[in-house]
Design an enzyme around this catalytic site. Structure first.
Site, PDB file in Angstrom:
ATOM      1  N   GLN A 113     -57.464 -27.144  96.761  1.00  0.00           N
ATOM      2  CA  GLN A 113     -57.435 -28.731  96.994  1.00  0.00           C
ATOM      3  C   GLN A 113     -56.095 -29.167  97.710  1.00  0.00           C
ATOM      4  OE1 GLN A 113     -59.369 -31.881  94.712  1.00  0.00           O
ATOM      5  NE2 GLN A 113     -59.705 -30.211  93.359  1.00  0.00           N
TER       6      GLN A 113
ATOM      7  N   LYS B 279     -59.623 -32.708  84.811  1.00  0.00           N
ATOM      8  CA  LYS B 279     -58.082 -32.247  84.644  1.00  0.00           C
ATOM      9  C   LYS B 279     -57.456 -33.512  84.002  1.00  0.00           C
ATOM     10  CE  LYS B 279     -56.290 -33.685  88.304  1.00  0.00           C
ATOM     11  NZ  LYS B 279     -56.227 -33.879  89.665  1.00  0.00           N
ATOM     12  N   THR B 280     -57.929 -34.734  84.545  1.00  0.00           N
ATOM     13  CA  THR B 280     -57.337 -35.976  83.951  1.00  0.00           C
ATOM     14  C   THR B 280     -57.561 -36.331  82.597  1.00  0.00           C
ATOM     15  OG1 THR B 280     -57.827 -37.155  86.143  1.00  0.00           O
ATOM     16  CG2 THR B 280     -56.916 -38.242  84.444  1.00  0.00           C
TER      17      THR B 280
ATOM     18  N   ASP C 129     -48.878 -33.759  87.693  1.00  0.00           N
ATOM     19  CA  ASP C 129     -50.477 -33.602  88.113  1.00  0.00           C
ATOM     20  C   ASP C 129     -50.374 -33.099  89.832  1.00  0.00           C
ATOM     21  OD1 ASP C 129     -52.927 -33.898  88.476  1.00  0.00           O
ATOM     22  OD2 ASP C 129     -53.077 -36.181  88.629  1.00  0.00           O
ATOM     23  N   GLU C 130     -51.399 -32.567  90.147  1.00  0.00           N
ATOM     24  CA  GLU C 130     -51.408 -32.146  91.556  1.00  0.00           C
ATOM     25  C   GLU C 130     -50.204 -31.350  92.144  1.00  0.00           C
ATOM     26  OE1 GLU C 130     -54.357 -32.946  92.971  1.00  0.00           O
ATOM     27  OE2 GLU C 130     -54.973 -35.093  92.408  1.00  0.00           O
TER      28      GLU C 130
ATOM     29  N   ARG D  20     -66.149 -34.471  96.095  1.00  0.00           N
ATOM     30  CA  ARG D  20     -65.953 -35.631  95.453  1.00  0.00           C
ATOM     31  C   ARG D  20     -67.359 -36.227  95.040  1.00  0.00           C
ATOM     32  NH1 ARG D  20     -61.952 -35.326  93.779  1.00  0.00           N
ATOM     33  NH2 ARG D  20     -62.335 -33.226  94.692  1.00  0.00           N
TER      34      ARG D  20
END
Length: 797
Positions: A256, A33-34, A225-226, A605
């Site tokens: 998430q 994503k980043t 983002d998020e 993670r």
DNA sequence: GAACTTGCTGAATTG
DNA sequence: CAGCAAGTTC
């Protein structure tokens, strides 16, 4: 510049190239994503010729913003840019807007407003409770502040909150009055709390066409983002900013979403296509981060949630090693195990970064101790941050006063720190005077030092001294750099002298911390050069997660803080019923699902090695309590787990057939069987066959009961009773005594029972006889409980 | 007015 | 158990 895109897969490339119009990127965990966001920004600049300052990227944490900035810079290479894209958190974006235009709101605020963090807010709330004559026992300041914050986040102001209070609800009526006074005080102090930053910024955009036009012109391409964590205010903000152009790209993953409790509204992402009818949707489903095994474990857990968009994460990565499971006798043993394993892994590979993830910050202490004993360096995120240390807050309060002397919270904090003979009596009088004249405390100081006002000469001279200190700082703040004023706030106020006079080790370390503050200011001057104002704003907006250091060998933090990060080696600890999932979440299905998403975040993670641990006993409030394994352990395919426990464990128990059946039964009770069937490594679990087998073994009576239970799982069936007001994190060792209804022998496995706390359940197992007979009962939503039959207060259902 | 002592209550997650 | 507030003593 094709090499920009060359590192991306096809979906990612699409997401980068779809620059015009609204775009929703559903990015699964570890799907790059980043990388997509940063490449997209670089692509806009390099390929589409967009001026950098026309781009806005919004994140939730400074750390994420900073990382994004660095990565974009790297991607663009040596290219000299005329301007920079704005990469900012929601809160600092709002501060920026308000520092520019808050006066246009005409609510009494000036551009030199102060930002109150939660601690400051609580202080104000507390003073309001006191001044209104309420008992701060019955109206706990922290809770009250929480209620006010919650209301503000849901778009209520003090009046609309008051209007909604039911006639008989005295407590909420009291909160409403506190709320009202609190808001007045903030205006008087020229202060905004965290919620206000968003509220006022949105209000400003709503009210002022010119401001809206300005930002629409400025930000032609917006990235968020998020997005699953945005609340209604953040949604409104983005909405106003994209009013004219619709070049908005939001990235998120509803699996998430873990901040519902803080007002995050999952429907923002779920309904994006309704909000922006032109929207394109791109799903990123290939995971590059984790092994197949880790992904399977995460997937199995999240599949227990009903509320989710369909999305399948897959990976080309190898299966990797199994998920390691460890049952410790107590929390100390759990910490020792983790420390030993970290040591073992790092001996094999010294570069392996590890994370220990827990549900609550209170769990960190034992791990810190164990790691320290083992001589392993670690980094801790959360808990006491640098800016929360008393001495740092004191100096920051002086600095806040230098910028806004009307900030009464800051004034009260330092007016007598270091002590200058201004005791309770004098301050109470000063406070009363401020109230009488309807002025700020600072103005009251001015009145007393010129008129006397009947204050003792001693008090007046002390106040004069304080006054001249602040005036000196105010003057400096107007012309000197941030670091100069910080130094002055430490030296000219007598603060450093008082610490030196203490001559203790404690004072010594405080002085060192203050030196650190000076260093931070010096760095700030060198890098940003924005002056004291910006330095203090930045200090007010640092978050816990900003403490994370990417290169730290071992990091301790909450699962919440870990979102967005990745580690080759991950320990998820304290996997116990009542701790994780947290007992406060047990009452509501939606909250349980959020806990499960948190488990999903935690599991995903891990890149290569994942450990899950729990302890059989744990101290809570200094009381030794027994605990049960988390139901989330139960939701992982047991085939994926490798048992490292010494001796018999919950896992070995669960693996024998009766416990496996218990698992099936629990699912049957929750009516969850049909969707769950899935294959793992060729073996099936939850197969219809084994459930049928189970019922064959137990006989007809149970089938009837199961059918009845299934019916009771229908939506119109009576809800299970709410848990008692104070649910302990774990069941008390020895069992809670209550009326013993049973004559013994009634509760054979397969019996449906009713428990005063947990509601309906199914007896899975019975051990011992007579008074010491113990039952293992599965309660839907609460997991399995071991109860002493005599004390459990069970009834047949 | 400040330092020390006792007693009570409370911690889920965060910008 | 720990942090904080009110009470106690100097």
């Amino acid at each position: 510049m094709n090499d920009l895109l060359s590192t991306l897969n096809e979906r990612q490339r699409e997401a980068v190239a779809a620059t015009e119009g609204p775009l929703l990127i559903l990015a699964g965990a570890g799907s790059g994503k980043t990388r997509v966001i940063t490449v997209r920004i670089a692509y806009l600049i390099a390929e589409r010729g967009v001026a950098p300052h026309n781009i806005l990227a919004v994140t939730f944490t400074n750390k994420a913003a900073q990382e994004m900035r660095e990565r974009v810079t790297k991607l663009i290479g040596g290219q000299k840019l005329s301007s920079a894209p704005l990469v900012s958190t929601f809160h600092s974006l709002c501060v920026r807007m308000l520092r520019r235009d808050i006066e246009k709101l005409e609510e009494g605020y000036t551009r030199s407003f102060t930002i109150y963090d939660q601690d400051d807010s609580v202080r104000v709330v507390k003073s309001c409770i006191k001044d209104l004559g309420y008992d701060d026992q019955r109206l706990a300041p922290r809770q009250t502040q929480g209620a006010i914050s919650h209301a503000k986040n849901s778009g209520l102001d003090a009046d609309s909150y008051a209007a909604r209070v039911e006639a008989h609800d005295e407590k909420r009526a009291a909160i409403a009055r506190v709320f009202k006074l609190y808001e007045e005080r903030l205006v008087n102090n020229n202060a905004l709390d965290f919620d206000d930053l968003l509220i006022k910024a949105v209000r400003l955009l709503r009210k002022r066409e010119d401001v809206r036009a300005y930002y629409n012109e400025r930000f032609r391409y917006i990235l968020v983002d998020e997005y699953q964590d945005t609340n209604s205010l953040q949604f409104a903000l983005i909405h106003f900013l994209t009013e004219r152009q619709q070049n908005v790209c939001v990235v998120g993953d509803e699996s998430q979403s873990i901040y519902r409790w803080r007002g995050a509204d999952i429907s923002n992402i779920l309904n994006f296509e309704q909000h922006y009818p032109e929207a394109r949707v791109i799903k990123l489903e290939q995971n590059y981060r984790s092994t197949q095994t880790i992904l399977d474990a995460a997937d199995a857990v999240i599949k227990h949630n009903t509320e989710r968009k369909d999305k399948t994460l897959w990976t080309a990565n190898p299966a990797g090693s199994p998920v390691r499971y460890y049952q410790a006798a107590d929390a100390e043993g759990e910490a020792r195990f983790v420390a030993a394993k970290i040591e073992e892994h790092r001996r094999a590979d010294p570069t392996l970064r590890a994370a220990v993830l827990y549900r609550t910050n209170a769990q960190s202490r034992l791990f810190e101790e164990a790691l320290r004993r083992a001589g392993i360096a670690y980094n801790i995120v959360g808990g006491f941050s640098f800016y929360e240390r008393a001495e740092v807050r004191d100096i920051v309060s002086y600095l806040k006063l230098a910028l806004n002397p009307h900030d009464s919270v800051a004034l009260l904090r330092v007016v007598n720190t270091p002590t200058r003979g201004l005791g309770k009596q004098t301050l109470d009088d000063l406070y009363a005077r401020a109230k009488d004249y309807g002025v700020s405390l600072w103005e009251a100081v001015g009145i007393v030092t010129t008129q006397g006002e009947g204050f003792s000469p001693r008090a007046v001279s002390a106040l004069k001294k304080f006054q001249s200190i602040i005036e000196g700082l105010v003057a400096r703040a107007q012309k000197e750099s941030a670091s100069e004023v910080v130094k002055a706030a430490i030296l000219d106020t007598g603060y450093a002298d008082a610490l030196k006079a203490e001559n203790s080790e404690e004072a010594e370390s405080r002085l060192e911390n203050l030196q650190e503050l000076v260093n931070a200011a010096v760095d700030y001057d060198a890098e940003e050069g924005g002056g004291l104002r910006d330095f203090i704003d930045a200090a007010a907006l640092v978050s816990d997660t900003d403490q994370y250091q990417m290169d730290a060998p071992v990091t301790l933090m909450t699962m919440h803080s870990a979102k967005g990060l990745e580690f080759p080696l991950v320990f998820i600890v304290g996997m116990e019923d009542g701790l994780f999932p947290h007992s406060r979440a047990a009452a509501e299905q939606a909250e349980m699902e959020e806990e499960r998403r948190l488990a999903y975040v935690a599991i995903t993670r891990a890149e290569r090695f994942l450990y899950v641990t729990h302890a059989m006993r744990r101290r809570v409030y200094g009381e030794e309590l027994a605990s049960e394994p988390s139901q989330f352990l139960n939701e992982m395919p047991l085939e994926l787990l490798e048992d490292l426990s010494r001796g018999a464990s919950w896992l070995s128990f669960a693996r024998n057939s009766s416990a496996t059946e218990a698992r099936h039964t629990a699912r049957v009770l929750r009516g969850e069987t049909s969707k769950q069937e899935r294959r793992y490594g060729g073996k099936t679990y939850d197969s219809v066959d084994s459930i049928a087998e189970f019922f064959r073994q137990r006989g007809d009576q149970i089938s009837r009961n199961a059918a009845a239970a299934k019916q009771s799982a229908q939506p119109d069936a009576p809800r299970q009773q709410p848990p008692p007001a104070r649910t302990k994190a774990t069941t008390r060792a020895g069992g809670a005594a209550s009326s013993s209804t049973s004559s013994g022998g009634d509760f054979v496995p397969g019996t449906h029972v009713k428990h005063p706390k947990y509601g309906r359940g199914l007896v899975l197992r019975r051990e011992g006889a007579g008074d010491s007979a113990k039952l293992t009962v599965s309660f839907p939503g609460f997991g399995q409980k071991k109860l002493v039959e005599k004390y459990a207060g069970l009834e047949k259902a």
